[in-house]
Motif scaffolding. Sequence first.
Motif, PDB file in Angstrom:
ATOM      1  N   SER A 164      20.867   0.740  41.146  1.00 19.86           N
ATOM      2  CA  SER A 164      21.305   0.284  39.837  1.00 19.86           C
ATOM      3  C   SER A 164      20.210  -0.520  39.146  1.00 19.86           C
ATOM      4  CB  SER A 164      22.562  -0.583  39.985  1.00 19.86           C
ATOM      5  OG  SER A 164      22.924  -1.138  38.739  1.00 19.86           O
ATOM      6  N   LYS A 165      20.035  -0.235  37.864  1.00 22.11           N
ATOM      7  CA  LYS A 165      19.118  -1.016  37.057  1.00 22.11           C
ATOM      8  C   LYS A 165      19.837  -2.155  36.341  1.00 22.11           C
ATOM      9  CE  LYS A 165      16.107   2.960  36.134  1.00 22.11           C
ATOM     10  NZ  LYS A 165      15.511   3.825  35.070  1.00 22.11           N
ATOM     11  N   ASP A 166      21.148  -2.237  36.597  1.00 22.42           N
ATOM     12  CA  ASP A 166      21.956  -3.202  35.869  1.00 22.42           C
ATOM     13  C   ASP A 166      22.153  -4.473  36.688  1.00 22.42           C
ATOM     14  OD1 ASP A 166      22.429  -1.591  33.532  1.00 22.42           O
ATOM     15  OD2 ASP A 166      23.701  -0.352  34.787  1.00 22.42           O
ATOM     16  N   GLU A 167      21.079  -5.100  37.080  1.00 28.23           N
ATOM     17  CA  GLU A 167      21.179  -6.356  37.787  1.00 28.23           C
ATOM     18  C   GLU A 167      21.772  -7.416  36.852  1.00 28.23           C
ATOM     19  OE1 GLU A 167      17.363  -7.359  39.264  1.00 28.23           O
ATOM     20  OE2 GLU A 167      17.216  -5.595  40.579  1.00 28.23           O
ATOM     21  N   ALA A 168      22.500  -8.333  37.442  1.00 31.70           N
ATOM     22  CA  ALA A 168      23.185  -9.337  36.628  1.00 31.70           C
ATOM     23  C   ALA A 168      22.197 -10.188  35.848  1.00 31.70           C
ATOM     24  CB  ALA A 168      24.052 -10.216  37.521  1.00 31.70           C
ATOM     25  N   LEU A 169      22.485 -10.339  34.560  1.00 35.35           N
ATOM     26  CA  LEU A 169      21.679 -11.172  33.674  1.00 35.35           C
ATOM     27  C   LEU A 169      22.290 -12.576  33.619  1.00 35.35           C
ATOM     28  CD1 LEU A 169      21.201  -8.648  30.717  1.00 35.35           C
ATOM     29  CD2 LEU A 169      19.656  -9.067  32.651  1.00 35.35           C
ATOM     30  N   PRO A 170      21.553 -13.540  33.122  1.00 34.43           N
ATOM     31  CA  PRO A 170      22.097 -14.899  33.008  1.00 34.43           C
ATOM     32  C   PRO A 170      23.323 -14.949  32.099  1.00 34.43           C
ATOM     33  CG  PRO A 170      19.705 -14.918  32.757  1.00 34.43           C
ATOM     34  CD  PRO A 170      20.122 -13.483  32.750  1.00 34.43           C
ATOM     35  N   ALA A 171      24.393 -15.523  32.595  1.00 33.01           N
ATOM     36  CA  ALA A 171      25.625 -15.643  31.809  1.00 33.01           C
ATOM     37  C   ALA A 171      25.447 -16.674  30.706  1.00 33.01           C
ATOM     38  CB  ALA A 171      26.790 -16.020  32.714  1.00 33.01           C
ATOM     39  N   LEU A 172      25.893 -16.302  29.497  1.00 30.64           N
ATOM     40  CA  LEU A 172      25.767 -17.198  28.352  1.00 30.64           C
ATOM     41  C   LEU A 172      27.112 -17.651  27.802  1.00 30.64           C
ATOM     42  CD1 LEU A 172      22.864 -15.424  26.406  1.00 30.64           C
ATOM     43  CD2 LEU A 172      22.732 -17.276  28.083  1.00 30.64           C
ATOM     44  N   GLY A 173      28.195 -17.076  28.296  1.00 34.31           N
ATOM     45  CA  GLY A 173      29.503 -17.498  27.801  1.00 34.31           C
ATOM     46  C   GLY A 173      30.598 -16.545  28.222  1.00 34.31           C
ATOM     47  N   GLU A 174      31.824 -16.950  27.989  1.00 31.61           N
ATOM     48  CA  GLU A 174      32.987 -16.110  28.266  1.00 31.61           C
ATOM     49  C   GLU A 174      33.779 -15.892  26.987  1.00 31.61           C
ATOM     50  OE1 GLU A 174      33.988 -16.918  32.977  1.00 31.61           O
ATOM     51  OE2 GLU A 174      35.409 -17.584  31.450  1.00 31.61           O
ATOM     52  N   TRP A 175      34.306 -14.683  26.837  1.00 30.42           N
ATOM     53  CA  TRP A 175      35.124 -14.345  25.682  1.00 30.42           C
ATOM     54  C   TRP A 175      36.515 -13.958  26.163  1.00 30.42           C
ATOM     55  CZ3 TRP A 175      31.059 -10.271  23.708  1.00 30.42           C
ATOM     56  CH2 TRP A 175      29.904 -10.949  23.290  1.00 30.42           C
ATOM     57  N   THR A 176      37.519 -14.500  25.514  1.00 30.05           N
ATOM     58  CA  THR A 176      38.903 -14.126  25.805  1.00 30.05           C
ATOM     59  C   THR A 176      39.351 -13.072  24.796  1.00 30.05           C
ATOM     60  OG1 THR A 176      39.388 -16.320  26.702  1.00 30.05           O
ATOM     61  CG2 THR A 176      41.265 -14.971  26.022  1.00 30.05           C
ATOM     62  N   LEU A 177      39.731 -11.927  25.290  1.00 38.40           N
ATOM     63  CA  LEU A 177      40.108 -10.811  24.427  1.00 38.40           C
ATOM     64  C   LEU A 177      41.632 -10.714  24.379  1.00 38.40           C
ATOM     65  CD1 LEU A 177      37.535  -8.094  25.612  1.00 38.40           C
ATOM     66  CD2 LEU A 177      37.205 -10.123  24.167  1.00 38.40           C
ATOM     67  N   PRO A 178      42.227 -10.807  23.189  1.00 37.40           N
ATOM     68  CA  PRO A 178      43.686 -10.839  23.079  1.00 37.40           C
ATOM     69  C   PRO A 178      44.323  -9.469  23.302  1.00 37.40           C
ATOM     70  CG  PRO A 178      42.703 -10.883  20.904  1.00 37.40           C
ATOM     71  CD  PRO A 178      41.561 -10.987  21.878  1.00 37.40           C
ATOM     72  N   ARG A 179      45.602  -9.500  23.546  1.00 34.56           N
ATOM     73  CA  ARG A 179      46.379  -8.289  23.815  1.00 34.56           C
ATOM     74  C   ARG A 179      46.325  -7.299  22.652  1.00 34.56           C
ATOM     75  NH1 ARG A 179      50.219  -8.000  27.555  1.00 34.56           N
ATOM     76  NH2 ARG A 179      50.188 -10.280  27.684  1.00 34.56           N
ATOM     77  N   ASP A 180      46.264  -7.810  21.417  1.00 29.82           N
ATOM     78  CA  ASP A 180      46.340  -6.925  20.255  1.00 29.82           C
ATOM     79  C   ASP A 180      44.966  -6.554  19.694  1.00 29.82           C
ATOM     80  OD1 ASP A 180      45.573  -9.368  19.207  1.00 29.82           O
ATOM     81  OD2 ASP A 180      46.979  -9.305  17.525  1.00 29.82           O
ATOM     82  N   LEU A 181      43.904  -6.785  20.456  1.00 29.76           N
ATOM     83  CA  LEU A 181      42.561  -6.516  19.938  1.00 29.76           C
ATOM     84  C   LEU A 181      42.379  -5.054  19.540  1.00 29.76           C
ATOM     85  CD1 LEU A 181      39.670  -7.441  19.345  1.00 29.76           C
ATOM     86  CD2 LEU A 181      39.118  -6.999  21.757  1.00 29.76           C
ATOM     87  N   GLY A 182      42.922  -4.139  20.338  1.00 30.18           N
ATOM     88  CA  GLY A 182      42.795  -2.717  20.014  1.00 30.18           C
ATOM     89  C   GLY A 182      43.455  -2.369  18.696  1.00 30.18           C
TER      90      GLY A 182
END
Length: 276
Positions: A164-182
């Motif tokens: 995998s080339k997708d090694e973890a990058l430095p985390a910059l934050g968390e986002w909460t995605l609501p139930r009705d986002l779609g």
Amino acid sequence: MLAPQLLRGAILSPLKRAPFDAPLPDSRPAVSELRVDVEQLDAYSRLCGFPTPGTGHGHRVLPLTYPHVLAFPLAMRLMTTRAFPLPLLGLVHTSIEIEQRRALTTDESLELRVHASKLAPHRRGTEATLVTEARVDGAAVWTSSSTYLARHRTTTAPATPRASKDEALPALGEWTLPRDLGRRYGAVSGDRNPIHLYPLTARLLGFPRAIAHGMWTAARCLAERGSTEASHAAHAAVEFKAPVLLPSTVTYAAEGPAFQLRDPATGALHLSGTLR
């Protein structure tokens, strides 16, 4: 008016079981002299995290992802024809690559074109590639290539696992995605695929509950990366690795041109991309 196209796509979906070597439609849906609705653009920008200049400012630079939204009805027109070999219901957006030669603005009259370029076998089904162009005065200013996966049983041998080339990058934050986002993204984009709307409609198509639109996650990451600052030439490439179930929390990570969305509990990768 996308509702009739969605209904037509739903009706035709059970009839489409074409293999990856099926012919693609020759049609190239297009629209010319298109002007951007500023209010709709602002609603999209707010939901995706792009800056808006506020009431009274008519001039806007289009977010890097917005021509995709403008051309979505053309893509739907193509994918709901009898000649398009994959069923619309359950079709999953798996990647997008965008090449922007210069900024597009709300002051310009756009010509949009969409065509299907190829089908290819995938370990989980069949994948189609759609190409979209936004032109100004006959010159292509913005181009995208999107892949869409129709999941079905396949005899295609799984690809040999690669490092995998997708090694973890430095985390910059968390986002909460609501139930009705779609549903909210469907309202500003026109993309009301049932897999994004409600748990029941998503379960009917094989998902445990509704999933976030890939193009919302891509746009939100690009907004965080400041893609509107790249108002001249820009190139973005995004791969949608795993569905983001709604509601949920995701970790946004970035370093250099690369960015990711991951599950904060397991570290599983939802999305990876670059902006240059």
